[in-house]
Design a protein around this motif. Structure first.
Motif, PDB file in Angstrom:
ATOM      1  N   PRO A  11       0.880  -1.067  -0.038  1.00  0.00           N
ATOM      2  CA  PRO A  11       0.007  -0.148  -0.309  1.00  0.00           C
ATOM      3  C   PRO A  11       0.890   1.506  -0.300  1.00  0.00           C
ATOM      4  O   PRO A  11       1.961   0.934   0.443  1.00  0.00           O
ATOM      5  N   ARG A  12       0.186   2.146  -0.450  1.00  0.00           N
ATOM      6  CA  ARG A  12       1.112   3.571  -0.853  1.00  0.00           C
ATOM      7  C   ARG A  12       0.474   4.887  -1.052  1.00  0.00           C
ATOM      8  O   ARG A  12      -1.090   4.918  -0.952  1.00  0.00           O
ATOM      9  N   ARG A  13       0.383   5.591   0.167  1.00  0.00           N
ATOM     10  CA  ARG A  13       0.124   7.159   0.650  1.00  0.00           C
ATOM     11  C   ARG A  13      -0.189   7.647  -1.362  1.00  0.00           C
ATOM     12  O   ARG A  13       0.873   7.818  -1.832  1.00  0.00           O
ATOM     13  N   THR A  16      -8.423   3.139   0.699  1.00  0.00           N
ATOM     14  CA  THR A  16      -8.578   3.309   1.836  1.00  0.00           C
ATOM     15  C   THR A  16      -8.556   4.955   2.893  1.00  0.00           C
ATOM     16  O   THR A  16      -7.424   5.454   2.167  1.00  0.00           O
ATOM     17  N   VAL A  17      -9.405   5.197   2.993  1.00  0.00           N
ATOM     18  CA  VAL A  17      -9.763   6.190   3.939  1.00  0.00           C
ATOM     19  C   VAL A  17      -9.964   5.951   5.353  1.00  0.00           C
ATOM     20  O   VAL A  17     -10.652   5.258   5.728  1.00  0.00           O
ATOM     21  N   VAL A  28      -7.774  12.185  11.645  1.00  0.00           N
ATOM     22  CA  VAL A  28      -7.575  13.920  11.404  1.00  0.00           C
ATOM     23  C   VAL A  28      -6.162  14.533  11.890  1.00  0.00           C
ATOM     24  O   VAL A  28      -5.454  14.477  12.849  1.00  0.00           O
ATOM     25  N   PRO A  29      -5.995  14.496  10.162  1.00  0.00           N
ATOM     26  CA  PRO A  29      -6.514  15.221   9.179  1.00  0.00           C
ATOM     27  C   PRO A  29      -6.990  13.604   7.966  1.00  0.00           C
ATOM     28  O   PRO A  29      -6.094  12.553   8.686  1.00  0.00           O
ATOM     29  N   ALA A  30      -7.641  13.349   7.586  1.00  0.00           N
ATOM     30  CA  ALA A  30      -7.620  11.421   6.924  1.00  0.00           C
ATOM     31  C   ALA A  30      -6.731  11.137   6.067  1.00  0.00           C
ATOM     32  O   ALA A  30      -5.681  12.168   5.456  1.00  0.00           O
TER      33      ALA A  30
END
Lengths: 140, 140
Positions: free
Chosen positions: A51-53, A85-86, A90-92
């Motif tokens: 997974p990566r942002r 995926t969220v 905070v922050p999301a």
């Protein structure tokens, strides 16, 4: 390697012709749309590592703009190849990962990459020979 | 299908990252150059059916210009994927056929086409779902 074996490997695949727009659907056009898109392939390859942002993807892929990466991950999500995926922080926080369908495609991308590496020397030699015998052909 | 089996098929391939221009050579860029070229793929698919003359290729591939086909078969010949045979007739006849290297590539093209067909329903459903939940995303 026996002659029989050589003969077998030299056989092309049994592919339907697909040069006409109205040809029976063979999947080739889909392939071209998908694998022909460089950014999609590079995102899929990067996500094969886990997974990566969004920012991680952007840093990992040279030259991709924020807008192009946004479009690319949306297309891949829309096709069901990538899951977004969220996390309720905070922050999301958001990350992207391959779905099972997306992961299955990585094996074909790897097969193509392996093919390229396996045939690289033969292709380089063919190019050298061609350029020697066709010095007037500027096709590079 | 056992959970263990599902887990295995869901694993992505072990691919090196390749988003940077200076990354260690993994073959992916070669793949993109090769499979990303629609005309090359369509010529290779047509030649999987057997040797073809230039005019036959041109008729078989909708929308390809004479100049683009000339360039495409030259590139494929230069890469050693296609063999060009000139017959000593008057006027000279010429045909094109896949080399063993070219024929081996058709199996990967077929694997990609088969993947597309196998996953078409899943992808169509994913697109439908996505469009329902993201009516504001115009990415098509």
């Amino acid at each position: 390697m026996s002659p029989a074996h050589t003969e077998v490997t030299a056989q092309p695949a049994d592919l339907d012709p697909c040069g006409h727009e109205d040809h029976p659907d063979c999947g080739i056009r889909d392939v071209l749309d998908r694998i022909g898109d460089k950014w999609s392939v590079l995102v899929i390859v990067e996500l094969a590592g886990g997974p990566r942002r969004f920012r991680e993807l952007q840093r990992a892929i040279d030259g991709i703009s924020q807008r192009m990466l946004t479009l690319t991950v949306r297309r891949l999500e829309r096709d069901g190849l990538v899951h977004r995926t969220v996390y309720p922080t905070v922050p999301a926080q958001v990350d992207y990962r391959l779905t099972e369908t997306g992961a299955s495609l990585t094996h074909l991308v790897k097969a193509l990459a392996d093919w390229s590496l396996t045939h690289r020397a033969v292709i380089a030699e063919a190019r050298h020979q061609y350029d020697q015998t066709h010095p007037d052909h500027d096709i590079r």
